[in-house]
Design a protein around this motif. Structure first.
Motif, PDB file in Angstrom:
ATOM      1  N   SER A 199       0.840  -1.202   0.000  1.00 50.61           N
ATOM      2  CA  SER A 199       0.000   0.000   0.000  1.00 50.61           C
ATOM      3  C   SER A 199       0.872   1.248   0.000  1.00 50.61           C
ATOM      4  CB  SER A 199      -0.931   0.007   1.208  1.00 50.61           C
ATOM      5  OG  SER A 199      -1.842  -1.058   1.142  1.00 50.61           O
ATOM      6  N   ALA A 200       1.908   1.261   0.831  1.00 49.34           N
ATOM      7  CA  ALA A 200       2.807   2.414   0.894  1.00 49.34           C
ATOM      8  C   ALA A 200       3.526   2.624  -0.435  1.00 49.34           C
ATOM      9  CB  ALA A 200       3.818   2.225   2.019  1.00 49.34           C
ATOM     10  N   GLN A 201       3.964   1.549  -1.060  1.00 50.17           N
ATOM     11  CA  GLN A 201       4.646   1.668  -2.351  1.00 50.17           C
ATOM     12  C   GLN A 201       3.712   2.223  -3.424  1.00 50.17           C
ATOM     13  OE1 GLN A 201       5.971  -2.390  -2.711  1.00 50.17           O
ATOM     14  NE2 GLN A 201       8.005  -1.893  -1.940  1.00 50.17           N
ATOM     15  N   LEU A 202       2.467   1.757  -3.445  1.00 47.52           N
ATOM     16  CA  LEU A 202       1.537   2.240  -4.466  1.00 47.52           C
ATOM     17  C   LEU A 202       1.119   3.683  -4.205  1.00 47.52           C
ATOM     18  CD1 LEU A 202       0.069   1.727  -7.055  1.00 47.52           C
ATOM     19  CD2 LEU A 202      -1.814   0.716  -5.747  1.00 47.52           C
ATOM     20  N   HIS A 258      -6.521   8.886  -1.788  1.00 48.33           N
ATOM     21  CA  HIS A 258      -6.042   7.586  -2.269  1.00 48.33           C
ATOM     22  C   HIS A 258      -6.650   6.464  -1.441  1.00 48.33           C
ATOM     23  CE1 HIS A 258      -3.385   4.407  -3.649  1.00 48.33           C
ATOM     24  NE2 HIS A 258      -2.863   5.250  -4.535  1.00 48.33           N
ATOM     25  N   VAL A 259      -7.196   5.474  -2.114  1.00 51.90           N
ATOM     26  CA  VAL A 259      -7.905   4.382  -1.442  1.00 51.90           C
ATOM     27  C   VAL A 259      -7.002   3.581  -0.508  1.00 51.90           C
ATOM     28  CG1 VAL A 259      -7.584   2.687  -3.291  1.00 51.90           C
ATOM     29  CG2 VAL A 259      -9.593   2.528  -1.814  1.00 51.90           C
ATOM     30  N   LEU A 260      -5.722   3.534  -0.769  1.00 53.61           N
ATOM     31  CA  LEU A 260      -4.814   2.750   0.076  1.00 53.61           C
ATOM     32  C   LEU A 260      -4.047   3.587   1.103  1.00 53.61           C
ATOM     33  CD1 LEU A 260      -3.378   0.189  -2.504  1.00 53.61           C
ATOM     34  CD2 LEU A 260      -5.191  -0.131  -0.821  1.00 53.61           C
ATOM     35  N   LEU A 261      -4.296   4.872   1.146  1.00 46.82           N
ATOM     36  CA  LEU A 261      -3.566   5.726   2.084  1.00 46.82           C
ATOM     37  C   LEU A 261      -3.709   5.270   3.543  1.00 46.82           C
ATOM     38  CD1 LEU A 261      -1.725   8.199   2.359  1.00 46.82           C
ATOM     39  CD2 LEU A 261      -3.798   9.585   2.597  1.00 46.82           C
ATOM     40  N   PRO A 262      -4.897   4.893   4.003  1.00 40.26           N
ATOM     41  CA  PRO A 262      -4.994   4.444   5.400  1.00 40.26           C
ATOM     42  C   PRO A 262      -4.132   3.221   5.717  1.00 40.26           C
ATOM     43  CG  PRO A 262      -7.173   4.943   4.537  1.00 40.26           C
ATOM     44  CD  PRO A 262      -6.216   4.978   3.371  1.00 40.26           C
ATOM     45  N   ALA A 263      -3.875   2.387   4.743  1.00 43.62           N
ATOM     46  CA  ALA A 263      -3.070   1.173   4.962  1.00 43.62           C
ATOM     47  C   ALA A 263      -1.576   1.405   4.752  1.00 43.62           C
ATOM     48  CB  ALA A 263      -3.549   0.060   4.028  1.00 43.62           C
ATOM     49  N   ALA A 264      -1.198   2.571   4.309  1.00 45.22           N
ATOM     50  CA  ALA A 264       0.195   2.863   3.946  1.00 45.22           C
ATOM     51  C   ALA A 264       1.000   3.305   5.163  1.00 45.22           C
ATOM     52  CB  ALA A 264       0.234   3.919   2.843  1.00 45.22           C
ATOM     53  N   ALA A 265       1.070   2.453   6.175  1.00 43.49           N
ATOM     54  CA  ALA A 265       1.680   2.803   7.456  1.00 43.49           C
ATOM     55  C   ALA A 265       3.169   3.117   7.355  1.00 43.49           C
ATOM     56  CB  ALA A 265       1.449   1.680   8.459  1.00 43.49           C
ATOM     57  N   ASN A 266       3.877   2.475   6.464  1.00 45.35           N
ATOM     58  CA  ASN A 266       5.333   2.671   6.410  1.00 45.35           C
ATOM     59  C   ASN A 266       5.754   3.504   5.198  1.00 45.35           C
ATOM     60  OD1 ASN A 266       4.612   0.700   4.625  1.00 45.35           O
ATOM     61  ND2 ASN A 266       6.344  -0.638   5.055  1.00 45.35           N
ATOM     62  N   LEU A 267       4.980   4.504   4.895  1.00 41.31           N
ATOM     63  CA  LEU A 267       5.253   5.365   3.742  1.00 41.31           C
ATOM     64  C   LEU A 267       6.623   6.030   3.826  1.00 41.31           C
ATOM     65  CD1 LEU A 267       4.064   6.457   1.128  1.00 41.31           C
ATOM     66  CD2 LEU A 267       2.893   8.192   2.460  1.00 41.31           C
ATOM     67  N   ALA A 268       6.968   6.562   4.975  1.00 39.64           N
ATOM     68  CA  ALA A 268       8.284   7.201   5.127  1.00 39.64           C
ATOM     69  C   ALA A 268       9.401   6.196   4.926  1.00 39.64           C
ATOM     70  CB  ALA A 268       8.395   7.864   6.498  1.00 39.64           C
ATOM     71  N   ALA A 269       9.184   4.958   5.353  1.00 41.93           N
ATOM     72  CA  ALA A 269      10.216   3.923   5.250  1.00 41.93           C
ATOM     73  C   ALA A 269      10.464   3.500   3.804  1.00 41.93           C
ATOM     74  CB  ALA A 269       9.829   2.710   6.090  1.00 41.93           C
ATOM     75  N   VAL A 270       9.452   3.553   2.943  1.00 43.64           N
ATOM     76  CA  VAL A 270       9.645   3.117   1.560  1.00 43.64           C
ATOM     77  C   VAL A 270      10.141   4.244   0.657  1.00 43.64           C
ATOM     78  CG1 VAL A 270       7.860   1.341   1.793  1.00 43.64           C
ATOM     79  CG2 VAL A 270       7.286   3.520   0.702  1.00 43.64           C
ATOM     80  N   ASP A 271      10.117   5.463   1.145  1.00 43.72           N
ATOM     81  CA  ASP A 271      10.448   6.623   0.313  1.00 43.72           C
ATOM     82  C   ASP A 271      11.803   6.513  -0.377  1.00 43.72           C
ATOM     83  OD1 ASP A 271      10.445   9.207  -0.849  1.00 43.72           O
ATOM     84  OD2 ASP A 271      11.360  10.047   0.959  1.00 43.72           O
ATOM     85  N   GLU A 272      12.870   6.347   0.368  1.00 42.17           N
ATOM     86  CA  GLU A 272      14.217   6.302  -0.222  1.00 42.17           C
ATOM     87  C   GLU A 272      14.376   5.124  -1.184  1.00 42.17           C
ATOM     88  OE1 GLU A 272      16.766   8.418  -0.253  1.00 42.17           O
ATOM     89  OE2 GLU A 272      15.567   9.816   0.926  1.00 42.17           O
TER      90      GLU A 272
END
Length: 161
Positions: A31-34, A92-106
């Motif tokens: 979810s975070a990646q998408l 975004h429909v998956l934003l609530p599930a994207a808990a590790n968004l900061a972690a996938v950024d780099e």
């Protein structure tokens, strides 16, 4: 869709994505990646009303990317808009599930950067015309830190909690 289409396939028996029903198929890291990718590409069309996601044989299919790269509808030289935040990510429909968004950024930025020119070169000329270099500039600059689209996604996600 009218015009040139790429990657068409009929998915017999596919059904629209439902985040509740598919919670065991679509996890937080994906979810975070998408969310990251859609914010990066300014894809305004991955909302609860129109997810542009299908489930087929217990796998998620991303479809209809016609609303991605929304900036190209602005005309002129759009490369100067590469630092825009993309506030539409809040829907975004998956934003609530994207808990590790900061972690996938780099990791996402590092994975995308080397592919930009190759991908843009693969796009049919009738789609980009003579503006291929503008797309490359926009997409490369969009990866420069700090990435406002990631900051905006993190802010929007914190408001969902």
């Amino acid at each position: 869709s009218r015009g040139v289409n790429i990657g068409m396939r009929y998915l017999d028996g596919a059904f629209n994505f439902d985040p509740v029903a598919a919670h065991d198929v679509v996890d937080g890291p994906f979810s975070a990646q998408l969310v990251w990718l859609d914010a990066y590409t300014t894809n305004i069309d991955r909302t609860a009303k129109n997810t542009n996601l299908l489930m087929w044989h217990r796998k998620l299919w991303l479809i209809d990317h016609g609303a991605a790269l929304f900036f190209h509808h602005m005309g002129d030289d759009f490369a100067h808009r590469s630092g825009d935040a993309f506030p539409q990510v809040k829907d975004h429909v998956l934003l609530p599930a994207a808990a590790n968004l900061a972690a996938v950024d780099e990791a996402m930025a590092a994975a995308v950067r080397p592919a930009i020119r190759r991908v843009v070169d693969e796009v049919p000329a009738e789609w980009v015309g003579d503006r291929g270099e503008e797309y490359v500039r926009f997409l490369e600059r969009r990866l420069d830190a700090p990435r406002a689209f990631v900051t905006e996604a993190l802010r929007a996600r914190s408001q969902h909690l």
